[in-house]
Design a protein around this motif. Sequence first.
Motif, mmCIF file in Angstrom:
data_model
loop_
_atom_site.group_PDB
_atom_site.id
_atom_site.type_symbol
_atom_site.label_atom_id
_atom_site.label_comp_id
_atom_site.label_asym_id
_atom_site.label_seq_id
_atom_site.Cartn_x
_atom_site.Cartn_y
_atom_site.Cartn_z
ATOM 1 N N VAL A 190 44.242 77.231 40.088
ATOM 2 C CA VAL A 190 45.058 76.490 41.298
ATOM 3 C C VAL A 190 43.735 76.133 41.788
ATOM 4 O O VAL A 190 43.837 75.598 42.985
ATOM 5 C CB VAL A 190 46.103 76.675 41.697
ATOM 6 C CG1 VAL A 190 46.728 75.913 42.686
ATOM 7 C CG2 VAL A 190 47.096 76.490 40.553
ATOM 8 N N GLU A 191 43.200 77.634 42.546
ATOM 9 C CA GLU A 191 42.449 77.209 43.698
ATOM 10 C C GLU A 191 40.841 76.973 43.233
ATOM 11 O O GLU A 191 40.425 76.038 44.015
ATOM 12 C CB GLU A 191 41.802 78.921 43.426
ATOM 13 C CG GLU A 191 40.820 79.296 44.323
ATOM 14 C CD GLU A 191 40.806 80.892 44.836
ATOM 15 O OE1 GLU A 191 40.156 81.615 45.502
ATOM 16 O OE2 GLU A 191 41.118 81.717 44.158
ATOM 17 N N LYS A 192 40.696 76.580 42.178
ATOM 18 C CA LYS A 192 39.106 76.328 42.111
ATOM 19 C C LYS A 192 39.474 75.055 41.926
ATOM 20 O O LYS A 192 38.528 74.169 42.105
ATOM 21 C CB LYS A 192 38.881 76.490 40.372
ATOM 22 C CG LYS A 192 38.072 77.887 40.379
ATOM 23 C CD LYS A 192 37.726 77.959 39.357
ATOM 24 C CE LYS A 192 36.643 79.960 38.937
ATOM 25 N NZ LYS A 192 36.013 80.005 39.998
ATOM 26 N N ALA A 193 40.685 74.218 41.347
ATOM 27 C CA ALA A 193 40.945 72.616 41.320
ATOM 28 C C ALA A 193 41.159 72.160 42.363
ATOM 29 O O ALA A 193 40.609 71.262 42.718
ATOM 30 C CB ALA A 193 41.879 72.711 40.269
ATOM 31 N N THR A 194 42.291 73.039 43.902
ATOM 32 C CA THR A 194 42.159 72.594 44.697
ATOM 33 C C THR A 194 41.373 72.971 45.921
ATOM 34 O O THR A 194 40.509 71.581 46.431
ATOM 35 C CB THR A 194 43.055 73.834 45.444
ATOM 36 O OG1 THR A 194 44.453 73.247 44.977
ATOM 37 C CG2 THR A 194 43.961 73.048 46.734
ATOM 38 N N ALA A 195 39.990 73.363 45.895
ATOM 39 C CA ALA A 195 39.171 73.641 45.890
ATOM 40 C C ALA A 195 37.697 72.509 45.889
ATOM 41 O O ALA A 195 37.518 71.647 46.692
ATOM 42 C CB ALA A 195 37.915 75.125 45.778
ATOM 43 N N LEU A 196 37.758 72.158 44.734
ATOM 44 C CA LEU A 196 36.741 71.403 44.143
ATOM 45 C C LEU A 196 37.916 69.892 44.558
ATOM 46 O O LEU A 196 36.240 68.949 44.612
ATOM 47 C CB LEU A 196 37.054 71.592 42.842
ATOM 48 C CG LEU A 196 35.586 70.455 41.995
ATOM 49 C CD1 LEU A 196 34.654 70.737 42.350
ATOM 50 C CD2 LEU A 196 35.876 70.566 39.620
ATOM 51 N N LEU A 197 38.388 69.332 44.166
ATOM 52 C CA LEU A 197 39.322 68.131 44.794
ATOM 53 C C LEU A 197 38.461 68.143 46.197
ATOM 54 O O LEU A 197 38.045 66.861 46.975
ATOM 55 C CB LEU A 197 40.161 68.071 44.113
ATOM 56 C CG LEU A 197 40.508 68.132 43.095
ATOM 57 C CD1 LEU A 197 42.344 68.442 42.430
ATOM 58 C CD2 LEU A 197 40.210 66.408 42.251
ATOM 59 N N THR A 198 39.546 69.166 47.124
ATOM 60 C CA THR A 198 38.442 69.372 48.353
ATOM 61 C C THR A 198 37.828 68.992 48.426
ATOM 62 O O THR A 198 36.821 67.958 49.726
ATOM 63 C CB THR A 198 39.197 70.014 49.223
ATOM 64 O OG1 THR A 198 40.236 70.498 48.515
ATOM 65 C CG2 THR A 198 39.381 70.585 50.726
ATOM 66 N N GLU A 199 36.315 69.559 48.313
ATOM 67 C CA GLU A 199 35.222 69.121 47.955
ATOM 68 C C GLU A 199 34.334 67.976 47.728
ATOM 69 O O GLU A 199 34.449 67.336 48.510
ATOM 70 C CB GLU A 199 34.446 70.504 47.210
ATOM 71 C CG GLU A 199 32.849 69.897 47.017
ATOM 72 C CD GLU A 199 31.979 71.451 46.530
ATOM 73 O OE1 GLU A 199 30.879 71.343 46.753
ATOM 74 O OE2 GLU A 199 32.594 71.732 45.794
#
Length: 298
Positions: free
Chosen positions: A111-120
Motif C-alpha cells: 500500500v505504501e509503495k503503490a500510493t507513493a508511486l501513483l502519486t509520483e
Amino acid sequence: MPSGTLQLTGVTKNYGARRVLDDVSFSVAAGRLTGFVGGNGAGKTTTMRIVLGLLSSDGGEITLGGAPLTADARRQFGYMPEERGLYPKMKVLEQVVYLARLHGLTKADAVEKATALLTELGLGERLNDNLEALSLGNQQRAQIAASLVHDPEVLILDEPFSGLDPLAVETVAAVLQERASRGVSVLFSSHQLDVVERLCDDLVIIAAGTIRAAGPRDRLREEHSAPRWELESSGDVGWLRDEPGVTVIDFEGGNAIFDAEDPAIAQRVLRRALDGGDVAHFAPQHPSLSQIFKEVIQ
C-alpha cells in the motif's frame, strides 16, 4: 542492488521458415536509459518478450551481470507491455497493491509503495477510481506504476509514452530518469524519436530483425555526422562561397552552414571569420535521431 549489464548476444528467432530476429546483440547497462527504436514489425516486442522469458529464442545467449539469465533473475524485472493488461473494473490503488503482493511485498509495504508511486506519476487523486474511469493516458500511467511497484532491477517498457500528453511525457520521463539514477537498467521502445533522443543515454536501432546501430547516443551522432559545420558571426561571410574545400549549404549574412571534409579547412574558416568579426557560435552539426534512423535502415 542492481545486478549489472543485461547483454544479448546472437539472439535469433524463427517462425517457421521466416527469421524474425537475426543475430540480435546489444547491451542495456545499469544506471542508463536505453532507447529501442524500429518500425512496426522490426522485432522490438519479440526481442523484449524473449528477454522476459515469455518467448523462447532459437539461438543466442542472454546474460545479466555476466551470468546466464534465469527465472529467478527475471522475477526482479519490471515489464510494461504495449497492450494494456490491467483489470478495468478494479480500483487503481487496489490493482497496483495486488500486483505488489504477487511480488512478495507485505500488504502494508504494498500500500505504501503503490500510493507513493501513483502519486509520483500524477494519479494521487485517482487512487480509488476504477481503471476504466481514467483517460487512456492515465491508464498508461497506472500500467507504468504496476511495472515499478516492486522496485525492479531491470525495467523493460514497450511504448511507455504512447497516448500521453506532453505534460504526462515529462512526468513519466522524470520517473524513469530517477530509477536509472538508482542504478536500474532501463530499456524502452518508442516511436516518438524526439522523446527517445532527448531522454536516452544509449540507442539500439533494429530493422527487419537485425540490429542496424547500437551504442551511446552521442557516439552514434558523431559516427553518422556529415562533415558539416555551423557558423554564426557578426561579420559578413560571403567569402565562404569562394573558400577552397568548402561547400556552402545555407548562407545568410554572418550565418552559414557548410561542408568541409578536412577539419583543418573548418579551422581555417574559423580563423578567417574571427579576423572579420565576433564569432558567436562555431560547431559541427550533428544529425537528429530521425536522420540517423533513416540512414541506417536503408
